[in-house]
Design a protein around this motif. Structure first.
Motif, PDB file in Angstrom:
ATOM      1  N   ASP A 666       0.835  -1.209   0.000  1.00  0.00           N
ATOM      2  CA  ASP A 666       0.000   0.000   0.000  1.00  0.00           C
ATOM      3  C   ASP A 666       0.874   1.265   0.000  1.00  0.00           C
ATOM      4  O   ASP A 666       2.029   1.231   0.430  1.00  0.00           O
ATOM      5  CB  ASP A 666      -0.868  -0.035   1.277  1.00  0.00           C
ATOM      6  CG  ASP A 666      -2.083   0.892   1.162  1.00  0.00           C
ATOM      7  OD1 ASP A 666      -2.255   1.513   0.097  1.00  0.00           O
ATOM      8  OD2 ASP A 666      -2.839   0.971   2.152  1.00  0.00           O
ATOM      9  N   ASP A 667       0.302   2.328  -0.469  1.00  0.00           N
ATOM     10  CA  ASP A 667       0.945   3.651  -0.386  1.00  0.00           C
ATOM     11  C   ASP A 667       2.369   3.677  -0.914  1.00  0.00           C
ATOM     12  O   ASP A 667       3.230   4.364  -0.373  1.00  0.00           O
ATOM     13  CB  ASP A 667       0.962   4.154   1.063  1.00  0.00           C
ATOM     14  CG  ASP A 667      -0.429   4.345   1.623  1.00  0.00           C
ATOM     15  OD1 ASP A 667      -1.386   4.334   0.815  1.00  0.00           O
ATOM     16  OD2 ASP A 667      -0.569   4.486   2.841  1.00  0.00           O
ATOM     17  N   ASP A 689       0.222   5.508  -5.024  1.00  0.00           N
ATOM     18  CA  ASP A 689      -0.741   6.549  -4.654  1.00  0.00           C
ATOM     19  C   ASP A 689      -0.460   7.830  -5.430  1.00  0.00           C
ATOM     20  O   ASP A 689       0.568   8.463  -5.253  1.00  0.00           O
ATOM     21  CB  ASP A 689      -0.673   6.807  -3.153  1.00  0.00           C
ATOM     22  CG  ASP A 689      -1.901   7.564  -2.672  1.00  0.00           C
ATOM     23  OD1 ASP A 689      -2.352   8.469  -3.415  1.00  0.00           O
ATOM     24  OD2 ASP A 689      -2.400   7.246  -1.579  1.00  0.00           O
ATOM     25  N   GLU A 723      -3.937   4.253  -7.060  1.00  0.00           N
ATOM     26  CA  GLU A 723      -5.072   4.780  -6.284  1.00  0.00           C
ATOM     27  C   GLU A 723      -4.998   6.309  -6.295  1.00  0.00           C
ATOM     28  O   GLU A 723      -3.996   6.887  -6.671  1.00  0.00           O
ATOM     29  CB  GLU A 723      -5.088   4.214  -4.871  1.00  0.00           C
ATOM     30  CG  GLU A 723      -3.849   4.503  -4.043  1.00  0.00           C
ATOM     31  CD  GLU A 723      -3.943   3.984  -2.625  1.00  0.00           C
ATOM     32  OE1 GLU A 723      -5.057   3.945  -2.086  1.00  0.00           O
ATOM     33  OE2 GLU A 723      -2.908   3.636  -2.041  1.00  0.00           O
TER      34      GLU A 723
HETATM   35 CA    CA Z   1      -3.340   3.642   0.093  1.00  0.00          CA
END
Ligand code: CA
Ligand code: C2E
Ligand code: CA
Length: 761
Positions: A666-667, A689, A723
């Motif tokens: 993530d991220d 991101d 995202e």
């Molecule tokens: Ca995220």
């Protein structure tokens, strides 16, 4: 011979015999080696005594003959016991191995010789002599009897020698123990010799035997060498640390021990002067009758001396006062020691400042003593002190802490208290007004704070958190917690050194406390629930969703995760939230599977979860419980997970993969983004991101970065998901770059499950 004398002599011998028997019994009962020796000796004196009694009382020759047999044989036995006793008495009790065997053999042979020769009549004959009209049977010795006597005298002589040696060897204090017995033995020896050679009827020296037996009993078991006791006791008293004085009933001093003489500067010859000196030192005192005691402090400062004085009257046997004892003890050292101990337990050994406990105690007192002054608790911390310690040395660290302690101690007055809280943190408690007046100066000093060490100057960054005490009844530790909280809000920009615990901070703390208290119920009643944000593929079709927590609070209404997730991240409760969210996701997936609906759900895993629970077992358990395909539950982890325990964490991710889960990073791009690490990381999807990349504003640069990350991930066989996609432009550009999955407001915001299902299926 006078009949009366004969009778009275018999009576005396009988009484002595009884006394000896009593002594023998008592000696036996001591169960000591010396006691046994004494008992044997006292009993052995009986046969000669009895023999003698028979000789005196004999009216016919046979009786006298038997009396002589008993007497002669008894003498050998008595001498044997004397040898045994002397051996124990003069040569020490413990040494049983040094038996005078030669003596025993000699005496044994003598005894045998006496027995045989007496019976065969070769030892002696008897002749009757008339004394005062009565027959008395006198002994006429032959050769063997003479030999018998020689041996006996020889043994007796040896005993005398042993006594002389022992008395010469022993200390003067013990000598009387030997000399008295020695004297009596010599006397008795001479006395009996007189009878033996003068052939005078009736051997009165037997009385001496009996008395000797009694004296042996007394000296061996009861005699206490009083002079020795005196010496020992006075030795003890002289060596005592206390000064002692003995006063008689008039109050005149008659004796003092060494310490007493030293204290008063007198000697035993001028002992009367001791009282004058005592009066000079301690004032006029009464040294008779009443007992009293007191503590005295003399001198000042460095020369301060502490004394305890005790006066004890001494009574005689009839409870009359016979004098008194004065005991003076110099307790200065003890007092100083106690003071030192108190200092050590209340002061930090490195900086000399108060310890935390003692500081808190002093602050408590300060608040009570001074209710009208507004105070501030100031928490002082050295930034990155651990690094300072590691890079330089602990010596430098110590020097730095001392320098800070010194700096703190400057400009403090009696209203301020300060100390070392722990490690590199210090606490100051001072009037708020004073602190605020000094604030500008303090900030200036902090901006250039440096420590001289090893010939160079080293700069230190010191931060202050200030809590202006508005609640005076809370724990002092809580005051410093608040100050510390304020300190933690200072950013790293090197321009700000002081932060206050203000309303904002207070509200934040209150908020944290409130939602923490509400959490359990919020989970149980589904106030916290997942919102689903669609994740679309290249064709714009919904492939799955990310579950994002929302809290529909009965009081505060709709709460986005920013309002509570960071709080729970900080206090560790995040794990409760996450476990709840994972379960909710599993329930939904199970529902979808039942209804034949496609689609995956990604769940977030906080780095903290890895500390508190076995994440893999937990999630695997849920998947099994709900009977869902692990591929449908995607796992989102962040790079920070890898910051600690890398190897261990890698293994966990491997297990997830091996079990069929899809692991998403993530991220990506927000943190350290170690591409190096990425190569080894067992992840399936990289979530890039957009918001982090576009925050610089340079869209072209962002594009280049994204393009390269996507290419790299393709090479590593990792799928990429972008995202934060907000526009059609971004979407098509990312599609062109090779991105497969998309998530962002361009498609939809996170939404309740029912809405999502309408949207997606
Ligand atoms: Ca995220
Ligand atoms: P995240 O995991 O990176 O989640 C994505 C966040 O970006 C979500 O915010 C989502 O609403 C937001 N977002 C999605 N598309 C767009 C967009 O196009 N533009 C913008 N500006 N934002 C977009 P949200 O739901 O507020 O969540 C914030 C963070 O809170 C999450 O970031 C995640 O780190 C954390 N979080 C949320 N729910 C949970 C949870 O159940 N457990 C844990 N541990 N963390 C959670
Ligand atoms: Ca996420």
């Amino acid at each position: 011979m006078d009949l009366d004398i004969r009778i009275s002599f018999s009576v005396i011998l009988t009484l002595l015999a009884i006394a000896l028997i009593i002594c023998a019994v008592k000696s036996f009962k001591t169960h000591k080696k010396i006691g046994t020796a004494v008992a044997l000796l006292d009993l052995a004196i009986l046969p000669p005594l009895i023999g003698n009694l028979m000789i005196i009382g004999a009216s016919i020759e046979v009786r006298a003959l038997i009396g002589y047999y008993i007497f002669n044989i008894g003498m050998d036995i008595a001498l044997m016991s004397l040898i045994n006793f002397t051996n124990v008495y003069c040569r020490g009790i413990g040494d049983g191995s040094r038996q005078p065997t030669v003596m025993y053999i000699l005496l044994g042979a003598n005894l045998l010789q006496e027995l045989i020769n007496s019976l065969s009549g070769r030892a002696f004959d008897l002749e009757a002599v008339a004394v005062q009209g009565r027959d008395y049977f006198r002994l006429i010795p032959h050769f063997w009897q003479q030999l018998h006597r020689i041996v006996d005298y020889f043994v007796f002589f040896c005993v005398i020698i042993m006594f002389i040696i022992a008395s010469a060897r022993t200390s003067k204090l013990f000598r009387e123990k030997y000399t008295v017995l020695l004297g009596v033995m010599l006397f008795v020896g001479v006395w009996q010799t007189f009878y033996v050679f003068s052939r005078t009827p009736v051997d009165r020296s037997m009385i001496g035997y009996g008395v000797f037996g009694l004296l042996v009993f007394y000296f061996s078991l009861f005699h206490r060498p009083m002079r020795l006791l005196d010496r020992i006791l006075s030795g003890i008293v002289s060596n005592m640390k206390e000064a002692m004085f003995v006063h008689e009933t008039t109050g005149r001093c008659i004796w003092a021990n060494e310490q007493g003489l030293k204290l008063t500067g007198t000697d035993l010859k001028n002992i009367e002067k001791a009282n004058e000196r005592l009066t000079e030192i301690f004032g006029q005192k009464e040294y008779i009758k009443e007992g009293w005691s007191e503590e005295r402090v003399l001198g000042r400062g460095e020369n301060e001396k502490y004394y305890t004085i005790e006066h004890r009257p001494i009574n005689d046997d009839r409870k009359n006062i016979a004098g008194s004892l004065l005991i003076i003890r110099d307790t200065t050292e003890e007092r100083l020691e106690i003071k030192r101990e108190i200092y050590n337990s209340t002061h930090d050994s490195l900086t000399g400042l108060y310890t935390r406990q003692y500081l808190y105690k002093c602050i408590d007192n300060r608040l009570k003593l001074d209710p009208d002054t507004e105070y501030s608790a100031i928490f002082i911390d050295v930034k990155d002190f651990k690094i300072v310690n590691d890079i330089f040395s602990t010596d430098f660290g110590d020097a730095a802490l001392k320098a800070i302690a010194g700096w703190i101690a400057e400009d403090m007055n009696e209203k301020c208290v300060y100390g070392r809280l722990a490690g590199d943190t210090f606490g100051v408690f001072m009037p708020s007004e004073q602190f605020n007046a000094d604030k500008a100066r303090i900030e200036r000093e902090l901006s250039g704070f440096a420590v001289n060490y090893g010939g160079a100057q080293h700069h230190l960054v010191i931060h202050l958190g200030v809590y202006e005490v508005d609640e005076r009844d809370i724990d002092v530790s809580v005051m410093f917690d608040r100050a510390h909280l304020a300190l933690r809000t200072i950013s790293d920009d090197y321009s700000n050194y002081i932060a206050y615990y203000d309303k904002k901070l207070r509200d934040k703390v209150l908020w944290e406390q409130r939602i923490t208290a509400d959490l359990r119920e919020a989970i149980d009643t589904m106030q916290i629930r997942p919102y689903l944000q669609p994740i679309a593929d290249r064709e714009g079709k919904v492939a799955g969703a990310e579950a994002l927590a929302r809290w529909i609070h009965p009081e505060h209404g709709f709460m986005p995760p920013a309002m509570f997730i960071p709080v729970f991240e900080k206090n560790g409760m995040i794990t409760e939230v996450d476990k709840h969210m994972w379960r909710c996701a599993c329930k939904i997936l199970k529902d979808w599977a039942d209804k034949g609906k496609e689609g995956f759900i990604s769940v977030n895993i906080s780095p903290k979860d890895f500390y508190f629970i076995d994440v893999f077992s937990e999630i695997k358990g849920l998947v099994e419980e709900y009977g869902i395909d692990p591929v449908k539950l995607r796992i989102e982890i962040t790079e920070t997970v890898m910051m600690n325990d890398q190897d261990e964490r890698m293994k966990i991710l491997e297990r997830f993969k091996a079990h069929g889960f899809i692991v998403e990073m993530d991220d990506f791009g927000s943190g350290y983004s170690s591409l190096n690490l990425l190569k080894e990381m067992p992840v399936d999807v990289l979530k890039i991101d957009m918001r982090f990349l576009s925050s610089s504003g340079d869209m072209e640069r962002a594009k280049t970065i994204v393009k390269n990350i996507i290419r790299l991930s393709e090479e590593l066989n990792i799928e990429s998901l972008t995202e934060g996609v907000e526009t059609q432009k971004q979407y098509s550009a990312l599609s062109e770059m090779g991105c497969r999955l998309f998530q962002g407001y361009y498609f939809a915001k996170p939404m309740p499950r029912e809405e999502f299902e309408k949207f997606a299926f």
